[in-house]
Every structure is written in structure tokens, then in C-alpha cells.
Write a protein that holds these residues in place. Structure first.
Motif, PDB file in Angstrom:
ATOM      1  N   THR A  31       0.847  -1.190   0.000  1.00  0.00           N
ATOM      2  CA  THR A  31       0.000   0.000   0.000  1.00  0.00           C
ATOM      3  C   THR A  31       0.888   1.247   0.000  1.00  0.00           C
ATOM      4  N   VAL A  38       4.309   3.168  -3.318  1.00  0.00           N
ATOM      5  CA  VAL A  38       4.371   1.881  -2.635  1.00  0.00           C
ATOM      6  C   VAL A  38       5.836   1.465  -2.580  1.00  0.00           C
ATOM      7  N   GLY A  83       0.110   0.225   6.715  1.00  0.00           N
ATOM      8  CA  GLY A  83       0.159  -0.761   5.647  1.00  0.00           C
ATOM      9  C   GLY A  83      -0.427  -2.087   6.017  1.00  0.00           C
ATOM     10  N   GLU A  84       0.111  -3.103   5.366  1.00  0.00           N
ATOM     11  CA  GLU A  84      -0.410  -4.454   5.528  1.00  0.00           C
ATOM     12  C   GLU A  84       0.744  -5.438   5.689  1.00  0.00           C
TER      13      GLU A  84
END
Length: 152
Positions: A31, A38, A83-84
């Protein structure tokens, strides 16, 4: 030392399989961080556990920050900070030794020793991702992630 001109990367999948052994590909796209881009993680070099030449390149991270590479045995999806986390924590989430310094251009390169990746054995896959400080956002963020199939 593996030079970028002689080692295919995640973005050069046509030559990746069998070049130095192993196979790799994108595990999650990531992300945007506080720069609006990114942070991308790319792999090249050797995925052999017997040869310490798996090169990890990161681009488009915030400038002059620090981070750590984390890895595990399976892809996951867990929101953390801005984020992830793309690694399933139940698959044996670990951190690779040493802090990564991101330069003024938002880039970092590290040669990893695949034999250190203790959640993996030859023929198993490992998911790699960079966690980094992102003071312009929630204080923490994540790069994209790549999955690598290790071989002997």
C-alpha cells in the motif's frame, strides 16, 4: 557478490526459474506510504540455501529511515500501521538479523543468507517483507512482499 546485470529479478520472471536455483514472485502489492508511492521489494540472485546470494532490493520507501526484513512460511493479510503485513503470523513470523538502512533515495539492498531462514527447508517457500519507520504516516509501514521457493 551477485551483480544486478547478471541476476533476474521478480520483474523478470521469464528468466527467474532455474537461473541460480529456486523461484520467486510477488506475494502482495503493498500500500502507499507517506511519500505516496508503494515501497516495492524485489528479489534477484540465488535462492539456494547453500549459497548466500539472495539479493533483496527495496525502492520507493521514505528517505533516510530504518527497517527490518521479516519472513514467514505463508502469505497473509493483517493491517498494521499504515500498511499491511502480508505474512501469516501463524506460519512462523520471524525477523532477519540486522537493521536495514534506507538511503536518501528511498532505496535499500541487502544480500540474505537463505540458510538463516529457519522457517524454511529446501523446497519450501518463504514470504519476505520489509517493515520500516514512516514518520510521515502512522509511524510504521510495510513494503510489498515476495515469495521465494528455496532449493539446495
Amino acid at each position: 557478490l551477485v551483480h544486478s546485470w547478471m541476476a533476474p529479478s521478480v520483474n523478470d520472471r521469464a528468466h527467474a526459474q532455474g537461473f541460480f536455483g529456486g523461484e520467486w514472485g510477488l506475494a502482495c502489492a503493498g500500500t502507499p506510504n507517506s511519500t505516496g508511492a508503494v515501497a516495492t521489494l524485489d528479489l534477484r540472485g540465488s535462492a539456494r540455501r547453500s549459497y548466500p546470494g539472495l539479493v533483496v532490493d527495496v525502492a520507493d520507501a521514505p528517505a533516510n529511515t530504518v527497517g527490518i526484513f521479516v519472513y514467514g512460511g505463508a502469505v497473509g493479510s493483517l493491517p498494521v500501521g499504515n500498511g499491511e503485513l502480508c505474512i501469516d503470523p501463524a506460519s512462523g513470523l520471524r525477523r532477519y538479523p540486522e537493521i536495514v538502512q534506507v538511503d536518501a533515495a528511498g532505496a535499500a539492498t541487502r544480500i540474505l543468507d537463505a540458510s538463516v531462514l529457519d522457517t524454511a527447508s529446501s523446497g519450501s517457500s518463504v514470504v519476505l517483507q520489509l517493515w520500516f519507520r514512516d514518520v510521515g504516516g502512522a509511524g510504521t509501514d510495510w513494503s510489498s512482499a515476495a515469495r521465494v521457493l528455496l532449493c539446495d
